[in-house]
Design an enzyme around this catalytic site. Structure first.
Site, PDB file in Angstrom:
ATOM      1  CD  GLU A 149      -2.807   1.069   2.473  1.00 57.21           C
ATOM      2  OE1 GLU A 149      -3.478   0.029   2.602  1.00 57.21           O
ATOM      3  OE2 GLU A 149      -2.887   2.029   3.257  1.00 57.21           O
TER       4      GLU A 149
ATOM      5  CG  PHE B 218       0.594   5.901  11.881  1.00 57.56           C
ATOM      6  CD1 PHE B 218       0.237   7.205  11.549  1.00 57.56           C
ATOM      7  CD2 PHE B 218       1.543   5.265  11.101  1.00 57.56           C
ATOM      8  CE1 PHE B 218       0.834   7.860  10.484  1.00 57.56           C
ATOM      9  CE2 PHE B 218       2.151   5.911  10.033  1.00 57.56           C
ATOM     10  CZ  PHE B 218       1.793   7.208   9.735  1.00 57.56           C
TER      11      PHE B 218
HETATM   12  P1  FAD Z   1     -17.034   0.981   8.360  1.00 58.94           P
HETATM   13  O1  FAD Z   1     -16.950  -0.436   7.933  1.00 58.94           O
HETATM   14  O2  FAD Z   1     -18.174   1.790   7.864  1.00 58.94           O
HETATM   15  O3  FAD Z   1     -17.008   0.988   9.943  1.00 58.94           O
HETATM   16  C1  FAD Z   1     -16.805   2.202  10.666  1.00 58.94           C
HETATM   17  C2  FAD Z   1     -17.429   2.095  12.054  1.00 58.94           C
HETATM   18  O4  FAD Z   1     -18.850   2.096  11.942  1.00 58.94           O
HETATM   19  C3  FAD Z   1     -17.085   0.788  12.800  1.00 58.94           C
HETATM   20  O5  FAD Z   1     -16.966   1.114  14.160  1.00 58.94           O
HETATM   21  C4  FAD Z   1     -18.284  -0.093  12.556  1.00 58.94           C
HETATM   22  O6  FAD Z   1     -18.471  -1.070  13.584  1.00 58.94           O
HETATM   23  C5  FAD Z   1     -19.401   0.948  12.555  1.00 58.94           C
HETATM   24  N1  FAD Z   1     -20.566   0.544  11.724  1.00 58.94           N
HETATM   25  C6  FAD Z   1     -20.532   0.011  10.481  1.00 58.94           C
HETATM   26  N2  FAD Z   1     -21.784  -0.211  10.031  1.00 58.94           N
HETATM   27  C7  FAD Z   1     -22.623   0.197  11.010  1.00 58.94           C
HETATM   28  C8  FAD Z   1     -24.043   0.241  11.149  1.00 58.94           C
HETATM   29  N3  FAD Z   1     -24.858  -0.185  10.166  1.00 58.94           N
HETATM   30  N4  FAD Z   1     -24.567   0.742  12.304  1.00 58.94           N
HETATM   31  C9  FAD Z   1     -23.747   1.184  13.310  1.00 58.94           C
HETATM   32  N5  FAD Z   1     -22.386   1.172  13.223  1.00 58.94           N
HETATM   33  C10 FAD Z   1     -21.841   0.690  12.092  1.00 58.94           C
HETATM   34  N6  FAD Z   1      -9.048   5.740   5.402  1.00 58.94           N
HETATM   35  C11 FAD Z   1      -9.060   6.688   4.440  1.00 58.94           C
HETATM   36  O7  FAD Z   1      -9.560   7.800   4.671  1.00 58.94           O
HETATM   37  N7  FAD Z   1      -8.511   6.455   3.202  1.00 58.94           N
HETATM   38  C12 FAD Z   1      -7.981   5.261   2.876  1.00 58.94           C
HETATM   39  O8  FAD Z   1      -7.499   5.065   1.753  1.00 58.94           O
HETATM   40  C13 FAD Z   1      -7.959   4.220   3.858  1.00 58.94           C
HETATM   41  N8  FAD Z   1      -7.468   2.976   3.596  1.00 58.94           N
HETATM   42  C14 FAD Z   1      -7.586   1.980   4.515  1.00 58.94           C
HETATM   43  C15 FAD Z   1      -7.181   0.685   4.191  1.00 58.94           C
HETATM   44  C16 FAD Z   1      -7.303  -0.353   5.100  1.00 58.94           C
HETATM   45  C17 FAD Z   1      -6.878  -1.737   4.705  1.00 58.94           C
HETATM   46  C18 FAD Z   1      -7.806  -0.099   6.406  1.00 58.94           C
HETATM   47  C19 FAD Z   1      -7.906  -1.205   7.413  1.00 58.94           C
HETATM   48  C20 FAD Z   1      -8.212   1.183   6.750  1.00 58.94           C
HETATM   49  C21 FAD Z   1      -8.119   2.229   5.815  1.00 58.94           C
HETATM   50  N9  FAD Z   1      -8.542   3.523   6.102  1.00 58.94           N
HETATM   51  C22 FAD Z   1      -8.519   4.508   5.139  1.00 58.94           C
HETATM   52  C23 FAD Z   1      -9.045   3.849   7.436  1.00 58.94           C
HETATM   53  C24 FAD Z   1     -10.568   3.677   7.524  1.00 58.94           C
HETATM   54  O9  FAD Z   1     -11.210   4.561   6.643  1.00 58.94           O
HETATM   55  C25 FAD Z   1     -10.974   3.963   8.963  1.00 58.94           C
HETATM   56  O10 FAD Z   1     -10.561   2.934   9.798  1.00 58.94           O
HETATM   57  C26 FAD Z   1     -12.432   4.319   9.178  1.00 58.94           C
HETATM   58  O11 FAD Z   1     -12.578   4.817  10.501  1.00 58.94           O
HETATM   59  C27 FAD Z   1     -13.386   3.157   9.020  1.00 58.94           C
HETATM   60  O12 FAD Z   1     -13.514   2.779   7.730  1.00 58.94           O
HETATM   61  P2  FAD Z   1     -14.308   1.419   7.358  1.00 58.94           P
HETATM   62  O13 FAD Z   1     -14.387   1.360   5.910  1.00 58.94           O
HETATM   63  O14 FAD Z   1     -13.724   0.280   8.093  1.00 58.94           O
HETATM   64  O15 FAD Z   1     -15.738   1.788   7.989  1.00 58.94           O
END
Ligand code: FAD
Length: 281
Positions: A14, A212
């Site tokens: 990445e 981080f």
């Molecule tokens: P989600 O899956 O939407 O989850 C976020 C939170 O909401 C969790 O606590 C989950 O339990 C909760 N949640 C989900 N669905 C519901 C629901 N229906 N009701 C209530 N709560 C719910 N960030 C960036 O800005 N840019 C990037 O390019 C980036 N790349 C990443 C790559 C990887 C491999 C990882 C692991 C993280 C990356 N991140 C990036 C960070 C990520 O965006 C953050 O961790 C963010 O806070 C959560 O994103 P998510 O897609 O996991 O969110």
């Protein structure tokens, strides 16, 4: 871990999109070097709200033009359906068929807005608009997402992303392999059957890693933290110890059936390629 052992192993690296000409030149050297290791793909992060929109696409296209597979990340927080559709359309028209779909985190101080609250909604949107045209990766959290109400809620929310159509997942980094094994067992019990590739953060600088980890909720185990703190400014010792710890973690994960590794390279080739060589990959 039985469900994970049967998937072909996927190794990926990445990057974040560089902002300056020097950063771009440096990243070019990095992906050229790491490209020799023949990863399955490179991925390029996306600033929530679209702050790196051009940089993400530009970096992905440059890597692809050199013959490597590259997947852009796409985050949905603070974006409208129209914005996301336009971004997906640009990815598609450039031949991109692999994306990492995320909610994203807004820089502190910015209020949340936009039409999507969770990554699940983005996965649903992509499947509705584009069917199976994209391979969709999502994020997974073996130590649980810091904003989740409970660990159990977070697992259910992870399953929602898979049920919405995600093909595979990459985890947040961790240094405790048991957290990953437990997470996989919980996923198996819920009937999740997609590859969940561990995210690996090589250790280069303690202050950066601590920052981080505080932000993303990844734990630095006490023994590792104490040891790193004890090295003070001795970068060589930090790197040497970090290489031992992270290589051992990767080795353990692969021996126990992890379906590959995804390295958070921070745009540097050195630590990742040393770990790779030590693993004999
Ligand atoms: P989600 O899956 O939407 O989850 C976020 C939170 O909401 C969790 O606590 C989950 O339990 C909760 N949640 C989900 N669905 C519901 C629901 N229906 N009701 C209530 N709560 C719910 N960030 C960036 O800005 N840019 C990037 O390019 C980036 N790349 C990443 C790559 C990887 C491999 C990882 C692991 C993280 C990356 N991140 C990036 C960070 C990520 O965006 C953050 O961790 C963010 O806070 C959560 O994103 P998510 O897609 O996991 O969110």
């Amino acid at each position: 871990m039985r469900s994970q052992e049967n998937f072909p192993r996927t190794f990926s690296f990445e990057f974040f999109p560089p902002k300056t000409p020097e950063g771009k030149a440096k990243l070019r050297e990095t992906w050229k070097q790491l490209g020799q290791l023949r990863p399955r793909f490179f991925s390029v992060t996306f600033g929530a709200g679209g702050s790196t929109r051009e940089g993400t696409l530009e970096t992905v296209l440059e890597i692809r033009a050199a013959g490597h597979e590259a997947a852009p990340h796409l985050s949905c927080i603070a974006s409208s359906r129209e914005d996301l559709k336009a971004q997906l359309e640009r990815y598609r028209s450039n031949g991109i068929r692999h994306i990492v779909a995320l909610r994203g985190d807004l820089p502190s101080g910015l209020a949340m807005s936009g039409e999507f609250r969770y990554a699940t909604e983005l996965v649903e949107f992509i499947r509705k608009e584009y069917g199976d045209q994209f391979h969709i990766e999502v994020a997974a959290y073996p130590e649980y997402h810091p904003q989740a109400r409970t660990a159990q809620d977070d697992l259910r929310n992870f399953k929602r992303k898979i049920d919405a159509g995600a093909d595979s997942a990459i985890t947040q980094y961790f240094y405790n392999a048991d957290a990953y094994y437990h997470f996989i067992e919980e996923c198996e019990a819920m009937g999740v059957t997609v590859p969940i590739v561990p995210g690996i953060m090589p250790i280069g600088r303690f202050s950066q890693l601590a920052r981080f980890s505080d932000a993303c909720g990844a734990e630095i185990p006490r023994w590792i933290r104490n040891k790193l703190e004890g090295f003070g400014d001795d970068t060589a010792s930090i790197r040497a110890f970090g290489l031992d710890v992270v290589t051992r973690l990767c080795d353990d994960l692969l021996k126990n059936g992890a379906p590959g590794l995804h390295f958070y390279t921070l745009n540097q080739a050195g630590l990742t390629s040393t770990i790779w060589q030590r693993l004999g990959l």
